[in-house]
Design a protein around this motif. Structure first.
Motif, PDB file in Angstrom:
ATOM      1  N   TYR A 214       0.837  -1.198   0.000  1.00 49.52           N
ATOM      2  CA  TYR A 214       0.000   0.000   0.000  1.00 49.52           C
ATOM      3  C   TYR A 214       0.875   1.253   0.000  1.00 49.52           C
ATOM      4  O   TYR A 214       0.632   2.197  -0.780  1.00 49.52           O
ATOM      5  CB  TYR A 214      -0.946   0.036   1.204  1.00 49.52           C
ATOM      6  CG  TYR A 214      -1.551   1.406   1.370  1.00 49.52           C
ATOM      7  CD1 TYR A 214      -2.492   1.876   0.453  1.00 49.52           C
ATOM      8  CD2 TYR A 214      -1.114   2.265   2.373  1.00 49.52           C
ATOM      9  CE1 TYR A 214      -2.994   3.164   0.546  1.00 49.52           C
ATOM     10  CE2 TYR A 214      -1.621   3.554   2.476  1.00 49.52           C
ATOM     11  CZ  TYR A 214      -2.564   3.994   1.562  1.00 49.52           C
ATOM     12  OH  TYR A 214      -3.043   5.284   1.649  1.00 49.52           O
ATOM     13  N   ASP A 215       1.904   1.288   0.827  1.00 47.85           N
ATOM     14  CA  ASP A 215       2.739   2.486   0.938  1.00 47.85           C
ATOM     15  C   ASP A 215       3.395   2.860  -0.386  1.00 47.85           C
ATOM     16  O   ASP A 215       3.508   4.041  -0.723  1.00 47.85           O
ATOM     17  CB  ASP A 215       3.820   2.284   2.008  1.00 47.85           C
ATOM     18  CG  ASP A 215       3.264   2.388   3.426  1.00 47.85           C
ATOM     19  OD1 ASP A 215       2.162   2.947   3.597  1.00 47.85           O
ATOM     20  OD2 ASP A 215       3.930   1.904   4.365  1.00 47.85           O
ATOM     21  N   VAL A 303      -2.832  -1.009 -12.657  1.00 46.03           N
ATOM     22  CA  VAL A 303      -3.313  -2.386 -12.598  1.00 46.03           C
ATOM     23  C   VAL A 303      -2.442  -3.153 -11.608  1.00 46.03           C
ATOM     24  O   VAL A 303      -1.222  -3.200 -11.744  1.00 46.03           O
ATOM     25  CB  VAL A 303      -3.262  -3.060 -13.980  1.00 46.03           C
ATOM     26  CG1 VAL A 303      -3.759  -4.505 -13.886  1.00 46.03           C
ATOM     27  CG2 VAL A 303      -4.090  -2.272 -14.989  1.00 46.03           C
ATOM     28  N   HIS A 304      -3.081  -3.744 -10.604  1.00 46.61           N
ATOM     29  CA  HIS A 304      -2.382  -4.451  -9.540  1.00 46.61           C
ATOM     30  C   HIS A 304      -2.860  -5.894  -9.474  1.00 46.61           C
ATOM     31  O   HIS A 304      -4.054  -6.161  -9.600  1.00 46.61           O
ATOM     32  CB  HIS A 304      -2.658  -3.796  -8.187  1.00 46.61           C
ATOM     33  CG  HIS A 304      -2.379  -2.322  -8.144  1.00 46.61           C
ATOM     34  ND1 HIS A 304      -1.169  -1.808  -7.729  1.00 46.61           N
ATOM     35  CD2 HIS A 304      -3.161  -1.258  -8.465  1.00 46.61           C
ATOM     36  CE1 HIS A 304      -1.212  -0.479  -7.785  1.00 46.61           C
ATOM     37  NE2 HIS A 304      -2.409  -0.133  -8.234  1.00 46.61           N
ATOM     38  N   VAL A 305      -1.921  -6.808  -9.230  1.00 45.19           N
ATOM     39  CA  VAL A 305      -2.257  -8.212  -9.009  1.00 45.19           C
ATOM     40  C   VAL A 305      -1.779  -8.613  -7.619  1.00 45.19           C
ATOM     41  O   VAL A 305      -0.621  -8.365  -7.256  1.00 45.19           O
ATOM     42  CB  VAL A 305      -1.625  -9.133 -10.062  1.00 45.19           C
ATOM     43  CG1 VAL A 305      -1.823 -10.604  -9.694  1.00 45.19           C
ATOM     44  CG2 VAL A 305      -2.223  -8.867 -11.440  1.00 45.19           C
ATOM     45  N   LEU A 306      -2.675  -9.233  -6.858  1.00 48.23           N
ATOM     46  CA  LEU A 306      -2.338  -9.820  -5.567  1.00 48.23           C
ATOM     47  C   LEU A 306      -2.371 -11.334  -5.745  1.00 48.23           C
ATOM     48  O   LEU A 306      -3.393 -11.889  -6.133  1.00 48.23           O
ATOM     49  CB  LEU A 306      -3.356  -9.419  -4.497  1.00 48.23           C
ATOM     50  CG  LEU A 306      -3.748  -7.938  -4.416  1.00 48.23           C
ATOM     51  CD1 LEU A 306      -4.843  -7.741  -3.377  1.00 48.23           C
ATOM     52  CD2 LEU A 306      -2.527  -7.079  -4.094  1.00 48.23           C
ATOM     53  N   THR A 307      -1.270 -12.013  -5.469  1.00 45.60           N
ATOM     54  CA  THR A 307      -1.226 -13.454  -5.733  1.00 45.60           C
ATOM     55  C   THR A 307      -0.179 -14.144  -4.878  1.00 45.60           C
ATOM     56  O   THR A 307       0.729 -13.496  -4.323  1.00 45.60           O
ATOM     57  CB  THR A 307      -0.957 -13.726  -7.225  1.00 45.60           C
ATOM     58  OG1 THR A 307      -1.130 -15.109  -7.500  1.00 45.60           O
ATOM     59  CG2 THR A 307       0.438 -13.262  -7.628  1.00 45.60           C
ATOM     60  N   GLU A 312       5.439 -12.417 -13.620  1.00 43.75           N
ATOM     61  CA  GLU A 312       6.384 -11.345 -13.929  1.00 43.75           C
ATOM     62  C   GLU A 312       5.793 -10.061 -13.349  1.00 43.75           C
ATOM     63  O   GLU A 312       4.873  -9.473 -13.913  1.00 43.75           O
ATOM     64  CB  GLU A 312       6.562 -11.219 -15.446  1.00 43.75           C
ATOM     65  CG  GLU A 312       7.655 -10.243 -15.846  1.00 43.75           C
ATOM     66  CD  GLU A 312       7.870 -10.219 -17.353  1.00 43.75           C
ATOM     67  OE1 GLU A 312       8.339  -9.176 -17.850  1.00 43.75           O
ATOM     68  OE2 GLU A 312       7.559 -11.226 -18.016  1.00 43.75           O
ATOM     69  N   ALA A 313       6.326  -9.644 -12.209  1.00 44.00           N
ATOM     70  CA  ALA A 313       5.690  -8.592 -11.414  1.00 44.00           C
ATOM     71  C   ALA A 313       6.446  -7.275 -11.513  1.00 44.00           C
ATOM     72  O   ALA A 313       7.620  -7.220 -11.888  1.00 44.00           O
ATOM     73  CB  ALA A 313       5.610  -9.033  -9.965  1.00 44.00           C
ATOM     74  N   ASP A 314       5.729  -6.194 -11.164  1.00 43.48           N
ATOM     75  CA  ASP A 314       6.365  -4.894 -10.974  1.00 43.48           C
ATOM     76  C   ASP A 314       5.922  -4.359  -9.615  1.00 43.48           C
ATOM     77  O   ASP A 314       5.266  -5.064  -8.837  1.00 43.48           O
ATOM     78  CB  ASP A 314       6.032  -3.929 -12.121  1.00 43.48           C
ATOM     79  CG  ASP A 314       4.533  -3.719 -12.301  1.00 43.48           C
ATOM     80  OD1 ASP A 314       3.796  -3.707 -11.297  1.00 43.48           O
ATOM     81  OD2 ASP A 314       4.089  -3.562 -13.457  1.00 43.48           O
ATOM     82  N   ASN A 315       6.260  -3.107  -9.316  1.00 42.33           N
ATOM     83  CA  ASN A 315       5.971  -2.557  -7.989  1.00 42.33           C
ATOM     84  C   ASN A 315       4.488  -2.435  -7.691  1.00 42.33           C
ATOM     85  O   ASN A 315       4.091  -2.263  -6.540  1.00 42.33           O
ATOM     86  CB  ASN A 315       6.641  -1.186  -7.820  1.00 42.33           C
ATOM     87  CG  ASN A 315       8.114  -1.306  -7.476  1.00 42.33           C
ATOM     88  OD1 ASN A 315       8.532  -2.329  -6.928  1.00 42.33           O
ATOM     89  ND2 ASN A 315       8.887  -0.292  -7.792  1.00 42.33           N
ATOM     90  N   ARG A 316       3.672  -2.496  -8.724  1.00 44.86           N
ATOM     91  CA  ARG A 316       2.226  -2.412  -8.501  1.00 44.86           C
ATOM     92  C   ARG A 316       1.646  -3.754  -8.037  1.00 44.86           C
ATOM     93  O   ARG A 316       0.519  -3.792  -7.562  1.00 44.86           O
ATOM     94  CB  ARG A 316       1.518  -1.950  -9.775  1.00 44.86           C
ATOM     95  CG  ARG A 316       1.859  -0.508 -10.173  1.00 44.86           C
ATOM     96  CD  ARG A 316       1.000  -0.054 -11.338  1.00 44.86           C
ATOM     97  NE  ARG A 316       1.380   1.267 -11.807  1.00 44.86           N
ATOM     98  CZ  ARG A 316       0.912   2.409 -11.318  1.00 44.86           C
ATOM     99  NH1 ARG A 316       0.034   2.379 -10.328  1.00 44.86           N
ATOM    100  NH2 ARG A 316       1.312   3.572 -11.803  1.00 44.86           N
TER     101      ARG A 316
END
Length: 376
Positions: A214-215, A303-307, A312-316
């Motif tokens: 969140y921060d 666009v955010h993914v919680l998993t 392949e992730a980024d800071n979001r």
């Protein structure tokens, strides 16, 4: 000087207390799992209908999933008032009412609609069981059996730890019931208990990960014109809870959809100042969700993914590690939404300890024992 017992609760404080609270629930699980399991197996229950409003309704969706997929029993979640006026316990007539269990979830025990549907179930001859934090509340007089929701006091209007406690309670009741009726073999049951114990023992890291996510994303999230929450499978209920929490605390227009349904019309309203949070559950839709993510990013960067799965992730994005099971995912995925809601409210100067809506439409006032007796 203010003593420990006088310290004012905050939503953020309740969120951060979840590791300790969940540990207490796990340690004292037999106080609720054994009576729940006995109600189903000794009563020859063939169908369970879970009822609740708000957070309790969202948890009811996940509870129904547990009992269908783990126990192998027909189960569903319903809004209490909708059910009372428009539904039947079993439309096919193949299951007698005394083999159907109504489960009413109400943390406070004062939900008007949930109390009423428990009374309605008793009139129909169905079995009734209440799950509540207050064992002297109104709902205990409306159901034949009551089991404790071991959340402790939650004195802030929005419920956070109450949701995770309800989810853990439902999970532990489901696996205990499945063990008792033979659906789970002893080693399978032991493995699922150990998975829960490992997650709870490491839940402080889940809290830290959710707050850190969140921060690093709060600037765009709290300045969104609209927030969409997308979920599927077991985490349809997590989507509902995320949407509710953000809406009631951060108070930005927040809309939740089942993943595939979002593509059938709502995408036409998508703009680059809107945020999408997708719950990447370990379910068949996961690859579809990854594809949706790549398309949505053409229209908004938010666009955010919680998993718990590798992507392949980024800071979001937020990838929880170590990964947990599909069944325990809902405990994990609610935490980031809690911080968006409570942290976001703090950051735009909303006091979540104050309910701006003064009329108590959905709850009975706390009542004396004499008044509670009039509910029967």
């Amino acid at each position: 000087m203010m003593t420990t017992g006088q310290i004012k609760q905050t939503v953020l404080g309740n969120i951060r207390s979840q590791p300790e609270v969940l540990s207490g629930v796990f340690a004292d699980q037999t106080s609720f799992t054994h009576p729940f399991s006995a109600e189903i197996n000794e009563g020859n229950i063939r169908k369970i209908i879970f009822f609740g409003s708000g957070t309790s309704y969202n948890a009811a969706h996940i509870a129904a999933y547990y009992f269908k997929h783990i126990v192998g029993i027909a189960a569903e979640a319903c809004y209490p008032t909708v059910f009372e006026h428009y539904e039947k316990p079993d439309w096919t007539g193949s299951i007698a009412n005394d083999h159907i269990l109504f489960v009413g979830i109400s943390q406070s025990g004062t939900s008007v609609s949930t109390c009423r549907v428990m009374q309605y179930g008793r009139k129909l001859g169905c079995r009734t069981l209440a799950i509540t934090n207050d064992m002297k509340s109104a709902i205990t007089n409306c159901a034949e059996t009551t089991i404790p929701l071991l959340v402790g006091d939650e004195l802030t209007p929005p419920e956070t730890k109450g949701y995770t406690v309800t989810i853990l309670t439902a999970y532990l009741c489901a696996i205990e019931t499945a063990k008792a009726n033979g659906t789970l073999k002893p080693h399978e049951y032991d493995g699922m208990v150990q998975q829960a114990q490992l997650l709870i023992s490491d839940f402080s890291r889940i809290i830290d990960a959710g707050e850190n996510w969140y921060d690093r994303n709060k600037a765009s999230i709290v300045n969104s014109d609209r927030i969409y929450v997308l979920g599927y499978g077991i985490d349809y209920g997590s989507m509902l809870e995320g949407m509710l929490k953000i809406g009631e605390m951060l108070r930005i227009p927040t809309i939740g959809y089942e993943l595939e349904e979002f593509a059938h019309g709502p995408v036409m309203a998508l703009r680059d100042n809107q945020t999408i949070v997708m719950i990447g559950s370990d379910e068949p839709e996961f690859e579809r969700m990854i594809h949706f993510r790549s398309v949505f990013k053409q229209y908004t960067p938010r666009v955010h993914v919680l998993t718990c799965k590798n992507i392949e992730a980024d800071n979001r994005d937020l990838i929880f590690s170590p990964a947990t099971s599909t069944y325990l995912g809902p405990l994990v995925y609610t935490v980031p939404f809690q911080f968006v809601a409570a942290g976001g409210a703090r950051d735009i100067f909303i006091d979540t300890n104050i309910n701006p809506f003064k009329e108590s439409l959905g709850h009975y006032e706390k009542m004396s024992q004499k008044k509670r007796g009039h509910l029967d």
